[in-house]
Scaffold this active site. Structure first.
Site, PDB file in Angstrom:
ATOM      1  N   HIS A 119       5.735  -0.730   4.560  1.00 28.67           N
ATOM      2  CA  HIS A 119       5.816  -2.020   3.805  1.00 28.67           C
ATOM      3  C   HIS A 119       4.160  -2.574   5.036  1.00 28.67           C
ATOM      4  O   HIS A 119       3.749  -3.189   5.188  1.00 28.67           O
ATOM      5  CB  HIS A 119       5.972  -2.845   4.179  1.00 28.67           C
ATOM      6  CG  HIS A 119       7.775  -3.351   3.288  1.00 28.67           C
ATOM      7  ND1 HIS A 119       8.263  -2.310   3.644  1.00 28.67           N
ATOM      8  CD2 HIS A 119       7.912  -3.558   2.035  1.00 28.67           C
ATOM      9  CE1 HIS A 119       9.041  -2.109   2.940  1.00 28.67           C
ATOM     10  NE2 HIS A 119       9.070  -3.011   1.842  1.00 28.67           N
ATOM     11  N   ALA A 171       0.585  -1.558   0.356  1.00 32.23           N
ATOM     12  CA  ALA A 171       0.000  -0.139  -0.302  1.00 32.23           C
ATOM     13  C   ALA A 171       1.334   1.415  -0.295  1.00 32.23           C
ATOM     14  O   ALA A 171       0.483   2.322  -0.788  1.00 32.23           O
ATOM     15  CB  ALA A 171      -1.169  -0.161   1.534  1.00 32.23           C
ATOM     16  N   PRO A 228       2.590   6.976  -5.716  1.00 32.93           N
ATOM     17  CA  PRO A 228       3.294   7.395  -7.391  1.00 32.93           C
ATOM     18  C   PRO A 228       2.108   7.252  -8.065  1.00 32.93           C
ATOM     19  O   PRO A 228       2.142   7.823  -9.415  1.00 32.93           O
ATOM     20  CB  PRO A 228       4.384   6.938  -7.646  1.00 32.93           C
ATOM     21  CG  PRO A 228       5.087   6.071  -5.788  1.00 32.93           C
ATOM     22  CD  PRO A 228       3.958   5.832  -5.333  1.00 32.93           C
TER      23      PRO A 228
END
Length: 335
Positions: free
Chosen positions: A125, A80, A85
């Protein structure tokens, strides 16, 4: 949950030659960092299951072009925290296309995103991103909490004509977190589909407790379902638990019915609370169900930190857990 998702994608690729699955490391050599694409490239070839560059803007944005030529893309953002970007493409291209073209060019896209804190994944993460995604009009956000729902909701997300982001808690993938054994289930058949926008009542309160005004409803999703179940065992028969399953569209009708029934509501999330989806939902309940409430709408989430710590002990301190939920639930029930 990993197996259920793998089999769902396998069945989709087998049935629909226009379906594709691509993302970072999902191709032949690795089959996904969670083995969620294992064997798929061998079965369907590199032209249908393949790796992409480490470029989330391309992964998300390319689904608009795929949709334009009739391909149905299932793509994966590896974690996630890597989705940012691709947010420009998700907001400016995918989410607005149907509206800006008066329905002539809807983008059909399924974006799978592993989320949540588990096992010391750290600040890159372990993120929970639902509140940000839910501010984007024109997309749907789905969040299964068990294997059967994973398969049924993934299938529904693929067939939905809108862009759908499917959030998958990596701590539930293999039920390795204590208390999450019920995330495992018998796998449904290949026809199993759960309509988006329908919650599940995973635990009911005893009618006697409801009639005497001793009950409450907990509204949650993902890992919150299991914190709620564990905590509610200390208040036997007094707690109904709603698993939202789909965050947008949300099953508002079911929520209102349960809040009216119990008069006490508790919204539980893994995200930090400040400016979150959970706070927004609690505010809406407070406004629209005010005359039925016997207590303020309770909320609980993670500590208000910029990121999930790498240290496992600090991660545990940040997150909700059974003890924290039970304490807050007791306060609500005794209000």
């Amino acid at each position: 949950m990993v197996d259920a998702a793998l089999h769902a994608v396998d069945e989709i690729l087998k049935k629909h030659p226009e379906a594709l699955f691509y993302g970072q490391d999902v191709g032949l050599r690795l089959g996904g960092v969670f083995r969620e694409a294992a064997t798929l490239a061998q079965k369907y070839g590199d032209e249908r299951v393949f790796n992409t560059p480490i470029q989330e803007a391309y992964i998300v944005g390319s689904t608009a072009g795929m949709s334009a030529v009739g391909a149905k893309a299932i793509v994966e953002i590896q974690f996630a925290d890597y989705i940012w970007p691709g947010i420009n493409q998700l907001v400016e291209e995918l989410s607005k296309s149907c509206y800006l073209t008066k329905g002539k060019f809807p983008v059909q896209s399924l974006i799978r995103v592993p989320v949540g804190a588990y096992g010391g994944g750290g600040p890159y993460h372990s993120g929970s991103i639902e509140s940000t995604l839910l501010t984007i009009r024109g997309i749907k956000v789905v969040y299964p909490s068990n294997a059967a729902d994973m398969k049924g909701l993934l299938k529904a997300s693929f067939y939905d004509p809108n862009p759908v982001v499917l959030l998958e808690h990596k701590g539930l993938y293999w039920s390795k977190v204590p208390g999450t054994q019920e995330a495992k289930s018998i796998e449904p058949d290949d026809q199993y589909i759960i309509p988006l926008g329908k919650c599940a009542i995973v635990q009911s309160a005893e009618e006697e407790k409801v009639r005497s005004g001793e009950s409450a409803v907990m509204i949650t999703y993902g890992m919150g379902v299991y914190w709620a179940q564990e905590a509610s065992r200390r208040f036997e028969g007094r707690v109904e638990i709603i698993d939202l399953r789909t965050l947008n569209p949300i099953d508002w009708t079911a929520i209102v019915a349960s809040v009216k029934k119990h008069g006490r509501a508790f919204v539980l999330t893994e995200e930090p609370l400040l400016n979150s989806f959970a706070e927004s939902l609690a505010g809406r309940i407070s406004k629209e169900c005010f005359s039925y409430l016997d207590a303020p709408v309770w909320t609980l989430g993670a500590a208000d930190l910029p990121a999930v710590p790498l240290n496992v002990d600090l991660e545990k301190m940040m997150l909700p857990n059974t003890e924290k939920v039970a304490e807050a639930l007791g306060q609500l029930l005794n209000y």
